[in-house]
Write a protein that holds these residues in place. Structure first.
Motif, short mmCIF file in Angstrom:
data_model
loop_
_atom_site.label_atom_id
_atom_site.label_comp_id
_atom_site.label_asym_id
_atom_site.label_seq_id
_atom_site.Cartn_x
_atom_site.Cartn_y
_atom_site.Cartn_z
N GLU A 138 -0.33 1.26 -10.55
CA GLU A 138 -0.36 1.30 -9.09
C GLU A 138 -1.71 0.69 -8.68
O GLU A 138 -2.75 1.34 -8.75
CB GLU A 138 -0.23 2.73 -8.58
CG GLU A 138 1.13 3.36 -8.85
CD GLU A 138 2.28 2.61 -8.18
OE1 GLU A 138 2.05 1.99 -7.12
OE2 GLU A 138 3.40 2.61 -8.73
N THR A 140 -3.25 -0.81 -5.86
CA THR A 140 -3.98 -0.93 -4.59
C THR A 140 -5.29 -0.14 -4.60
O THR A 140 -6.36 -0.70 -4.30
CB THR A 140 -3.09 -0.47 -3.42
OG1 THR A 140 -1.89 -1.25 -3.41
CG2 THR A 140 -3.83 -0.67 -2.09
N GLN A 141 -5.23 1.15 -4.93
CA GLN A 141 -6.44 1.96 -4.91
C GLN A 141 -7.41 1.55 -6.02
O GLN A 141 -8.62 1.62 -5.86
CB GLN A 141 -6.10 3.45 -5.05
CG GLN A 141 -7.30 4.38 -4.80
CD GLN A 141 -7.94 4.16 -3.44
OE1 GLN A 141 -7.25 4.10 -2.42
NE2 GLN A 141 -9.27 4.02 -3.42
N VAL A 142 -6.85 1.10 -7.14
CA VAL A 142 -7.70 0.62 -8.24
C VAL A 142 -8.54 -0.57 -7.78
O VAL A 142 -9.75 -0.63 -8.03
CB VAL A 142 -6.85 0.23 -9.47
CG1 VAL A 142 -7.70 -0.46 -10.53
CG2 VAL A 142 -6.18 1.47 -10.07
N ARG A 144 -9.39 -1.32 -4.71
CA ARG A 144 -10.38 -0.85 -3.73
C ARG A 144 -11.55 -0.16 -4.43
O ARG A 144 -12.72 -0.34 -4.06
CB ARG A 144 -9.71 0.10 -2.74
CG ARG A 144 -8.77 -0.62 -1.77
CD ARG A 144 -7.98 0.35 -0.92
NE ARG A 144 -7.11 -0.35 0.02
CZ ARG A 144 -6.02 0.18 0.56
NH1 ARG A 144 -5.67 1.43 0.25
NH2 ARG A 144 -5.28 -0.52 1.40
N ASP A 145 -11.25 0.63 -5.46
CA ASP A 145 -12.30 1.32 -6.21
C ASP A 145 -13.18 0.34 -6.97
O ASP A 145 -14.40 0.53 -7.07
CB ASP A 145 -11.70 2.34 -7.18
CG ASP A 145 -11.14 3.56 -6.48
OD1 ASP A 145 -11.39 3.71 -5.26
OD2 ASP A 145 -10.44 4.36 -7.13
N ARG A 157 -11.48 -8.68 -3.56
CA ARG A 157 -10.61 -7.55 -3.18
C ARG A 157 -9.54 -7.99 -2.20
O ARG A 157 -8.34 -7.72 -2.40
CB ARG A 157 -11.48 -6.44 -2.56
CG ARG A 157 -10.68 -5.23 -2.08
CD ARG A 157 -11.45 -4.45 -1.03
NE ARG A 157 -11.68 -5.23 0.18
CZ ARG A 157 -12.46 -4.82 1.19
NH1 ARG A 157 -13.10 -3.67 1.12
NH2 ARG A 157 -12.62 -5.59 2.26
N LEU A 161 -5.40 -8.15 -2.74
CA LEU A 161 -4.53 -7.32 -1.91
C LEU A 161 -3.71 -8.12 -0.90
O LEU A 161 -2.80 -7.58 -0.28
CB LEU A 161 -5.36 -6.25 -1.19
CG LEU A 161 -6.04 -5.22 -2.11
CD1 LEU A 161 -6.85 -4.23 -1.29
CD2 LEU A 161 -5.01 -4.49 -2.98
N ARG A 166 3.86 -5.96 -5.18
CA ARG A 166 3.07 -5.21 -6.17
C ARG A 166 2.93 -6.02 -7.46
O ARG A 166 1.87 -6.03 -8.09
CB ARG A 166 3.73 -3.86 -6.47
CG ARG A 166 2.86 -2.91 -7.29
CD ARG A 166 3.67 -1.72 -7.80
NE ARG A 166 4.66 -2.13 -8.78
CZ ARG A 166 4.39 -2.35 -10.08
NH1 ARG A 166 3.16 -2.19 -10.54
NH2 ARG A 166 5.33 -2.73 -10.90
N CYS A 191 -11.46 3.74 -13.25
CA CYS A 191 -10.70 3.73 -12.00
C CYS A 191 -9.25 4.16 -12.24
O CYS A 191 -8.66 4.84 -11.40
CB CYS A 191 -10.75 2.34 -11.37
SG CYS A 191 -12.37 1.87 -10.72
N GLU A 194 -9.31 7.89 -12.46
CA GLU A 194 -9.57 8.50 -11.15
C GLU A 194 -8.36 8.42 -10.23
O GLU A 194 -8.26 9.18 -9.26
CB GLU A 194 -10.78 7.84 -10.51
CG GLU A 194 -12.11 8.16 -11.20
CD GLU A 194 -13.24 7.26 -10.75
OE1 GLU A 194 -13.05 6.48 -9.78
OE2 GLU A 194 -14.33 7.33 -11.36
N THR A 195 -7.45 7.50 -10.51
CA THR A 195 -6.24 7.36 -9.68
C THR A 195 -5.00 7.92 -10.41
O THR A 195 -3.88 7.48 -10.17
CB THR A 195 -6.01 5.88 -9.30
OG1 THR A 195 -5.98 5.08 -10.50
CG2 THR A 195 -7.10 5.38 -8.38
#
Length: 208
Positions: A138, A140-142, A144-145, A157, A161, A166, A191, A194-195
């Motif tokens: 997944e 997206t958050q990775v 951003r992190d 970034r 995105l 995906r 990362c 963390e996600t």
């Protein structure tokens, strides 16, 4: 009575630290003071918790910490740490690496240990692993992190995105990681953890 040149190891055995000095000053200094490694380390080390840990382990005195903290830039502060470390013996070097690990900076230890960027790039282009990442990550958050942690610029970034699916985001993320260092790869693994994607980290590390 032990001389000033000896220390007690955890098993109680006395070691003459002078025996390590010539090996250490050559091999370790070569690692951390070559231009490429030095720049990477000076930009990557996070000092706040590390200084506390190093003072607790008697690697630094309080006046050393105050002097380092008095420098205006992170680069200058890290330079002083590495300049001191390049003259330490092997015992202190091992303790220094333990301090890095204790402050969640194992990626720095990997740089000091000479981990090759090619090692992690092989993991990412390995067909089986690449397919597994694309199918399961997944991203997206990775992404951003990775921007927050300084691995990616704002431009990269947004570029990743901006992809419409995906699948395309995953492909672009991996392609961008292939241009980064082993140090950044370690941050990428962090990362994932963390996600809540630790299962992917475990799969990747099986291939190390």
């Amino acid at each position: 009575c032990l001389s000033q040149q000896t220390v007690l190891c955890e098993n109680g055995r006395a070691i003459n630290t002078d025996l390590y000095r010539s090996w250490f000053s050559v091999e370790y200094s070569r690692t951390i003071l070559n231009h490429r490694a030095l720049n990477r380390l000076c930009c990557k080390i996070e000092l706040k918790e590390l200084l506390v840990e190093m003072e607790d382990k008697d690697l630094l005195k309080s006046y050393h910490v105050e002097f380092i903290e008095g420098k205006t830039t992170k680069f200058e502060q890290n330079w002083l740490i590495l300049q001191a470390a390049s003259s330490w013996n092997q015992i202190k070097y091992i303790i220094f690496k333990e301090c890095l690990i204790n402050t969640n900076q194992k990626h720095i230890v990997n740089i000091l240990n000479g981990k090759s960027d090619k090692e992690f790039k092989y993991l990412l282009v390995n067909n089986r692993m690449k397919v597994k990442l694309i199918e399961n990550i997944e991203p997206t958050q990775v992404v951003r992190d990775l921007f927050i942690k300084g691995v990616f610029t704002e431009y990269i970034r947004d570029f990743i995105l901006s992809k419409s699916t995906r699948y395309e985001i995953c492909i672009t993320l991996i392609d961008c990681l292939l241009r980064r260092s082993y140090c950044d790869f370690e941050i990428f693994l962090g990362c994932l953890k963390e996600t809540n994607q630790s299962h992917l980290v475990n799969e990747i590390l099986k291939n190390v």
